[in-house]
Design an enzyme around this catalytic site. Sequence first.
Site, PDB file in Angstrom:
ATOM      1  N   ASN A   1     -10.056 -16.072   0.156  1.00  0.00           N
ATOM      2  CA  ASN A   1     -10.000 -16.554  -1.438  1.00  0.00           C
ATOM      3  C   ASN A   1      -8.951 -17.516  -1.487  1.00  0.00           C
ATOM      4  O   ASN A   1      -8.427 -18.117  -0.157  1.00  0.00           O
ATOM      5  CB  ASN A   1      -9.649 -15.522  -2.428  1.00  0.00           C
TER       6      ASN A   1
ATOM      7  N   ASP B   1      -6.603   0.414  -1.071  1.00  0.00           N
ATOM      8  CA  ASP B   1      -6.147  -0.055  -2.316  1.00  0.00           C
ATOM      9  C   ASP B   1      -4.481   0.003  -2.133  1.00  0.00           C
ATOM     10  O   ASP B   1      -4.016   1.164  -2.344  1.00  0.00           O
ATOM     11  CB  ASP B   1      -6.618   0.632  -3.559  1.00  0.00           C
ATOM     12  N   ILE B   2      -4.108  -1.361  -1.676  1.00  0.00           N
ATOM     13  CA  ILE B   2      -2.518  -1.189  -1.332  1.00  0.00           C
ATOM     14  C   ILE B   2      -1.698  -0.755  -2.763  1.00  0.00           C
ATOM     15  O   ILE B   2      -0.885  -0.052  -2.590  1.00  0.00           O
ATOM     16  CB  ILE B   2      -1.817  -2.341  -1.041  1.00  0.00           C
TER      17      ILE B   2
ATOM     18  N   PHE C   1      -0.314  -7.760  -9.549  1.00  0.00           N
ATOM     19  CA  PHE C   1      -0.750  -8.750 -10.101  1.00  0.00           C
ATOM     20  C   PHE C   1      -2.308  -8.653 -10.586  1.00  0.00           C
ATOM     21  O   PHE C   1      -2.824  -7.807  -9.564  1.00  0.00           O
ATOM     22  CB  PHE C   1      -0.541  -9.928  -9.260  1.00  0.00           C
TER      23      PHE C   1
ATOM     24  N   LYS D   1      -5.790  -1.976 -15.530  1.00  0.00           N
ATOM     25  CA  LYS D   1      -5.293  -2.125 -14.276  1.00  0.00           C
ATOM     26  C   LYS D   1      -3.882  -1.432 -14.048  1.00  0.00           C
ATOM     27  O   LYS D   1      -3.839  -0.362 -13.066  1.00  0.00           O
ATOM     28  CB  LYS D   1      -5.278  -3.492 -13.637  1.00  0.00           C
TER      29      LYS D   1
ATOM     30  N   LYS E   1      -3.971   2.052 -11.645  1.00  0.00           N
ATOM     31  CA  LYS E   1      -3.431   1.662 -10.297  1.00  0.00           C
ATOM     32  C   LYS E   1      -1.851   2.601 -10.183  1.00  0.00           C
ATOM     33  O   LYS E   1      -1.306   2.686  -8.966  1.00  0.00           O
ATOM     34  CB  LYS E   1      -2.992   0.210  -9.864  1.00  0.00           C
TER      35      LYS E   1
END
Length: 406
Positions: free
Chosen positions: A217, A313-314, A332, A346, A350
């Site tokens: 990206n 998914d860290i 972020f 999120k 998370k």
Amino acid sequence: MCLPMGETRMLASRRILLVIGGGIAAYKSLEIIRRLRERSVEIIPVLTSAGAEFVTPLSVSALAGNQVHRDLFDLTMEAEMGHIALGRSADLILVAPATANLMARMATGQADDLATTILLATCAKVVLAPAMNVRMWENPATRRNVATLKSEGIAFVGPNDGDMACGEFGPGRMAEPAEIVAAVENMFSRGPLTGKKALVTSGPTHEPIDPVRYIANRSSGMQGNAIARALKALGAEVVLVSGPVDVASPEGVRVVRVQTAREMMDAVHSALPADVAVFAAAVADWRVKNVYGGKIKKTGKGLPKIEFEENPDILATVGRMKSGRPELVIGFAAETDDIAGNAASKRLRKGCDWVVANDVSPETGIMGGTENAVTLVTENGVDTWDRMSKNEVAVRLADLVARELS
């Protein structure tokens, strides 16, 4: 008498005793002297016999502006117990390079030359910058000696991974002069995050398709690096786990470089525990399941078959840790619509404490640019910040972290 380490005193007019050990990295000691002298530090150089094989007393003395001390049995100095006076008149003792042999002698309390005698007799803070072959650094004997010295309050800066003069690659390369000087500066300043450990991720990840292609990206790493720098400036010990970026690494920060999401996950686990973790990296959500061993070529028979699978998914992994979770976990969110709503979702999904969301629509120029416009979402609500430089965003976020952890 021993000089106390003040909490707010600066480097100017400090007296630092620099021990130069033997090794090719000794050449960096000249740059360390120059940088410290620029900060109005008085340098008292002690050159070991092995160190003198790599740098000359004349060059060290000329840069330091002081006499080079080499001989334990200097009649003039020892009439006044010079080795005691040298060690106890220093605000700090810096050993750069610190060889495996020198550290072993320190760990076992030997005092068979001027350098080790000073180090045994001093009550000043001591900082070591190790430099040696990777096999020597990884040897169990060296690891035991390092553990012993750390348990006695000796501070370390480095070593780094890198190419060795012997042709090998790995940990053992002496930290760069800028890193060492930053570490010295940190010893004389106590910010609100002093004693805290921070983990920051930054940049993109590269997920291979074949040996020459990858999924990535547009993340530049500027924001993550700026956050690492801002946390360091407030006194935190910072580990920066960085994907492939072109921006310069912050001084005084330990940088772990990775390529893929799985490598980043491993590096994050290795860097824990931490008091605060800031996940600013733009990690690829998916990776190629069937990575091609050779370059994919156009055959005229249609598109190649590429299968995808999810990356770890860290943020969620750390946010939902049952034990060892950082006190403050910050994620972020790069969004293109409903910034606050998606960020709030999120944060809950998370298991993190805060989410820093930004609009990365192409027209904003934020992705890869020098400015950012963020919305901070916490359990207390939503706070939208004006557009500002990424450095300013980092400083503001670091200040909030310091307040939260105080």
